[in-house]
Scaffold this motif. Structure first.
Motif, short mmCIF file in Angstrom:
data_model
loop_
_atom_site.label_atom_id
_atom_site.label_comp_id
_atom_site.label_asym_id
_atom_site.label_seq_id
_atom_site.Cartn_x
_atom_site.Cartn_y
_atom_site.Cartn_z
N ALA A 3 66.36 60.02 51.10
CA ALA A 3 66.46 58.94 50.11
C ALA A 3 67.06 57.73 50.80
CB ALA A 3 67.34 59.39 48.94
N LEU A 4 66.51 56.56 50.51
CA LEU A 4 67.04 55.34 51.10
C LEU A 4 68.05 54.70 50.16
CD1 LEU A 4 63.73 53.80 52.51
CD2 LEU A 4 65.49 55.07 53.75
N PRO A 5 69.03 54.00 50.73
CA PRO A 5 70.08 53.38 49.90
C PRO A 5 69.60 52.11 49.22
CG PRO A 5 70.48 52.92 52.21
CD PRO A 5 69.31 53.86 52.17
N VAL A 6 68.67 52.25 48.28
CA VAL A 6 68.16 51.12 47.51
C VAL A 6 68.88 51.07 46.17
CG1 VAL A 6 65.92 51.16 48.65
CG2 VAL A 6 66.28 52.53 46.60
N ASP A 7 68.97 49.89 45.57
CA ASP A 7 69.73 49.75 44.33
C ASP A 7 68.89 49.86 43.08
OD1 ASP A 7 68.35 47.35 44.21
OD2 ASP A 7 70.09 46.09 44.69
N GLY A 8 67.57 50.01 43.23
CA GLY A 8 66.70 50.17 42.07
C GLY A 8 66.27 48.88 41.41
N HIS A 18 56.90 47.70 52.55
CA HIS A 18 57.58 46.96 51.49
C HIS A 18 57.88 47.92 50.34
CE1 HIS A 18 58.69 43.28 49.32
NE2 HIS A 18 58.36 44.00 48.24
N LEU A 19 59.10 47.84 49.85
CA LEU A 19 59.54 48.67 48.74
C LEU A 19 59.85 47.78 47.55
CD1 LEU A 19 61.98 50.99 50.75
CD2 LEU A 19 59.59 51.44 50.15
N ALA A 20 59.06 47.91 46.51
CA ALA A 20 59.28 47.13 45.30
C ALA A 20 60.47 47.69 44.53
CB ALA A 20 58.02 47.17 44.44
N PRO A 21 61.01 46.95 43.58
CA PRO A 21 62.16 47.44 42.80
C PRO A 21 61.91 48.82 42.23
CG PRO A 21 61.81 45.14 42.32
CD PRO A 21 60.67 45.57 43.18
N GLY A 22 62.86 49.70 42.46
CA GLY A 22 62.76 51.08 41.99
C GLY A 22 62.17 52.03 43.00
#
Length: 859
Positions: free
Chosen positions: A663-668, A702-706
């Motif tokens: 899991a990557l440390p993304v904020d959603g 590219h990682l979109a929100p969520g």
């Protein structure tokens, strides 16, 4: 629709049969859209003089629909007039209206705005795309239908689509059914064909009834395996009662001879008659590493150069065409097999082909694939015969040919030259060296002659057979006449190029400066720039670094007015340090849209948009190289799975897939970009269950929100240091001022009157500076060449863009297709001056246009 009983074209085992005339057809590509209208008639006449009986002609959709719903079939877009001229020249036409044509043309002829329509899927049986194709076919098909061969016109076949077996069309049968029905619904009753680019018949045609498969072969001219491959397809089609139609192949007549001997009844070498991409029409293609800009000079070495020069191979064209005419139905109806009993002392085919001619006799192709002269020895019941083989050649040897079909007694037992004419008075054979002819007369006498004819010389051998006496005339290949009987002499232009040293620098703007506000940077197409330039500006004060995704084709950036080196990376993601700058300006020029679907870079995919792409500020950066859970399948003993760095698992099972998960440390809520530093091979990345392929040419996701809570990366194991992984948090850069400068706006500027100052060459510019120059040129047709460094030059005349060159710049991509340094002024377009738009680029020495030279051309 025309009564089928009146049709004069049929497709049978012997090929395309026109007015019941069975003949192997030679066909040259000749594209009206790559030539000024003023030279159409002359180029058609040049092709006809080679003996080629047909031409193939693409109809580029986006050449005629210049903007959504705006159609142009006038002037040099008047394809109907071109087809009429082809008919007057006695040339049959294979029309290729697409909708996709490839042809190294902007977007493969698919209009750039199609990608803007939500849900539209290119080259699919999808309603939105088919509706657009219907609009195009509603324009193009009636023009073809009324000019079909059976209706007094020139069109003998219509090709639908182009090399669809290269493309991932999901329902090929439904797609081709729709195209076929559109064509027949407009009254097309000549044969419909579809070409396979890599031998996949169903992939190219959908297996649809009423659409015959054809083939595009592009072998290495020196490959020994050409014949066996081509015979495979000839046999495959022959079993279905179909001919082998080669709709594209190499230009060298040695290769064409090998294909003919292997069963091809249509030979259409691609681009025997070269052309020129006038305007903003070249594509970006997949011939580079991995991408390249197609040149305006569109030339692969055919027998006519882009400016109309007849090259020496025109003589080989006349000889092969004359052979096909002379043998006629016997050749067209022939079947092919592997030749036996031939010994060759130089590199040759692994399995030479022999045609069993209808009515008796054979024609055997014997190639010399080496660089040195050689010999071939034929052994049969009549003994051994030795012939000479020139380097890079293919002899077509006739054996045991009954001569009664020509009104002559006896049998041509052996002939190593081309049989280019035959009739009651005798035979004419042509070669470039010594050739042997052996005739057996009616009374069983054998007459043998070996002769060499020099250019302009005729050597005659007399044969007496019973009460009749006739001749065999040996001529040089260069002396084979045109179909009308005239002897062709190649004209050369020996004049020295003229150096142009004087120019007039105009007080003329290079853009209007009128902008519109956009929250985000739009694509070029979204602001109506389907070809041309789009200018962008925004404030970047307080930002540290930008990430630009998908920018193409030529991207020129400036920070606070200081130009940066050009970017031409076909949409690959780039990072731009801002170094405290407060303003970003960008100009993006469309070189062309991709003509071939290539997934290695975003800008090389068919339907990819142009412009600045998506521009982001990098808010934070985090190393995510570690803590990946490894799934190596059978490459470990059991649970628990190891936790390693990305690409850090080692095994002796190289090449086996290994999957890394975390899991990557993304904020959603924010956008992110994952960078795979040092990626060596393509890998599959699954983000939250959705899979995509990432290439080493653009190792970014590219990682979109969520997105990004569950990431899996699968790559083949290769025990090397593969770098690391970085996660960037992104924030959109907003508030843009955008100026659209479409091709028609640039052309309008190129015609404006202006005062100015006389200047000399060389001319120096500052990086990022642009200038208009008027340069006087000699009268008549001429080719321009440019010397210098760190400049791009666009040349205009008479409201047309002649083309663009880019001089000595490390940022310049590979150019492919033709001569990247030549621009052509057709004689009919020469007003005595050419207008240049010169742009200086950063990153090397000071921009400098050092010299312009002009050389006479035929037009």
């Amino acid at each position: 629709m025309t009564d089928p009983s009146t049709a004069t074209v049929r497709l049978g085992r012997s090929g395309l049969v026109l007015d019941d005339r069975e003949e192997t057809l030679l066909c040259a590509s000749l594209f009206y859209f790559r030539l000024p209208r003023e030279v159409w008639e002359a180029r058609l006449a040049q092709v006809r003089a080679t003996g080629y009986r047909a031409i193939d002609v693409y109809l580029p959709w986006n050449f005629h629909e210049t903007a959504p719903g705006e159609w142009d079939f006038e002037g040099r877009r008047d394809v109907g007039a071109f087809l009429d001229l082809a008919h007057e020249a006695g040339l049959a036409v294979i029309a290729r209206p697409g909708p996709y044509i490839c042809s190294e043309w902007d977007g493969g002829a698919l209009p750039a705005w199609l990608a803007l329509e939500d849900g539209l899927a290119l080259r699919q049986a999808e309603p939105k795309f088919l509706a657009q194709v219907q609009g195009w076919f509603d324009q193009a098909m009636p023009l073809l239908a009324e000019r079909q061969w059976g209706r007094g016109g020139s069109v003998v076949a219509v090709q639908l689509e182009n090399e669809l077996d290269f493309f991932d069309t999901h329902d090929r049968h439904a797609y081709f059914t729709a195209l076929r029905d559109m064509a027949t619904g407009h009254g097309i009753d000549v044969p419909l064909i579809a070409c396979a680019g890599q031998g996949d018949l169903i992939g190219a045609t959908g297996g649809v009834d009423g659409v015959a498969p054809a083939f595009n072969f592009y072998p290495d001219d020196r490959s020994p395996f050409v014949e066996a491959e081509v015979r495979h397809y000839a046999d495959l089609l022959g079993a279905k009662g179909l001919p082998l139609l080669v709709t594209e192949t190499n230009r060298a007549h040695a290769t064409l001879r090998r294909l003919m001997a292997s069963g091809a009844t249509l030979l259409a070498p691609y681009l025997q008659a070269s052309g020129y991409d006038l305007g903003y029409t070249p594509s970006v293609g997949n011939w580079g590493d991995p991408g390249g800009f197609m040149t305006h000079d569109y030339d692969f070495g055919g027998f006519l150069s882009p400016v109309g020069e007849a090259r020496p191979e025109t003589a080989d064209a006349r000889a092969l065409a004359a052979l096909a005419r002379t043998l006629g139905p016997a050749l067209a109806r022939a079947t092919t097999t592997a030749a036996q009993g031939i010994s060759v002392d130089v590199p040759t085919s692994d399995s030479p082909s022999m045609l069993l001619l209808d009515g008796g006799g054979t024609l055997t192709g014997v190639p010399n694939l080496g660089e040195e002269p050689g010999k071939a020895t034929f052994a049969d019941a009549h003994g051994e015969t030795v012939i000479e083989l020139a380097p890079g050649s293919c002899a077509l040897v006739t054996r045991d040919l009954p001569l009664a079909r020509f009104g002559l007694p006896g049998t041509l037992r052996f002939c190593s030259a081309d049989l280019v004419n035959a009739g009651p008075e005798g035979l004419v054979v042509a070669s470039r060296g010594a050739s042997t002819a052996v005739v057996e007369t009616e009374d069983g006498q054998v007459v043998t002659g070996t002769h060499t004819a020099e250019p302009g010389e005729r050597v005659t051998m007399t044969v007496s057979s019973g009460a009749k006496q006739w001749t065999i005339t040996f001529i040089h290949t260069d002396d084979v006449p045109a179909p009308g009987g005239e002897r062709i002499v190649l004209e050369t232009l020996a004049a020295e190029p003229e150096t142009l040293t004087e120019a007039f620098r105009l007080d003329l703007e290079t853009r209007t400066g009128a902008t519109e506000a956009h929250e985000l940077a739009p694509s070029s197409e979204a602001v109506g720039v389907y070809r041309g330039r789009t200018h962008y500006a925004t404030a970047v004060e307080g930002l540290g670094e930008l990430l630009i995704e998908g920018a193409s084709d030529i991207v020129d950036l400036a920070l606070d007015g200081t130009a940066l080196p050009s970017i031409a990376k076909f949409g690959a993601t780039v990072r731009i340090p801002l170094a405290g700058a407060s303003r970003l300006d960008a100009t993006v020029e469309t070189w062309g849209h991709a003509n071939f679907d290539d997934s290695r870079l975003p800008g090389l995919a068919i339907g990819s948009l142009r412009g600045l792409g998506r521009v982001w500020a990098i808010a934070s950066s985090e190393d995510v190289t570690a803590l990946w859970t490894v799934d190596g399948g059978e490459q470990w003993a059991g649970d628990p799975a190891p936790v390693r760095t990305l690409a850090g698992w080692s095994s002796t099972r190289i090449g086996r897939p290994v999957t890394y998960r975390r899991a990557l440390p993304v904020d959603g809520t924010g956008h992110y970009a994952l960078h795979l530093d040092g990626l060596k091979t393509p890998c599959e990345i699954t983000v939250d269950g959705a899979s995509r392929i990432v290439s080493p040419n653009d190792p970014w996701v590219h990682l979109a929100p969520g997105e990004g809570r569950a990431v899996a990366i699968t790559m083949p194991h290769w025990p090397v240091d593969s770098g690391g992984a970085t996660l960037l948090r992104l924030e959109a850069v907003r508030d843009w001022q955008v100026e659209a400068q479409a091709d028609h706006a640039l052309l309008a500027l190129s015609e404006k009157d202006s005062a100015g100052t006389a200047v000399g060459l060389p001319l120096e510019l500052a990086p990022g500076e642009e200038a208009w120059l008027d340069v006087a040129v000699p009268s008549g047709g001429c080719s321009l060449r440019f010397e210098g460094a760190q400049v791009r030059v666009s040349a205009f005349t008479r409201g047309e863009l002649l083309g663009r060159v880019w001089l000595e710049d490390a940022a310049r991509p590979k150019f492919t297709g033709g001569d990247p340094g030549r621009l052509w002024i057709p004689g009919s377009w020469n007003t005595g001056a050419v207008r240049l738009l010169v742009h200086g680029t950063a990153g090397g020495e000071r921009p400098r246009l050092a010299r312009v030279t002009a050389a006479a051309s035929p037009e």
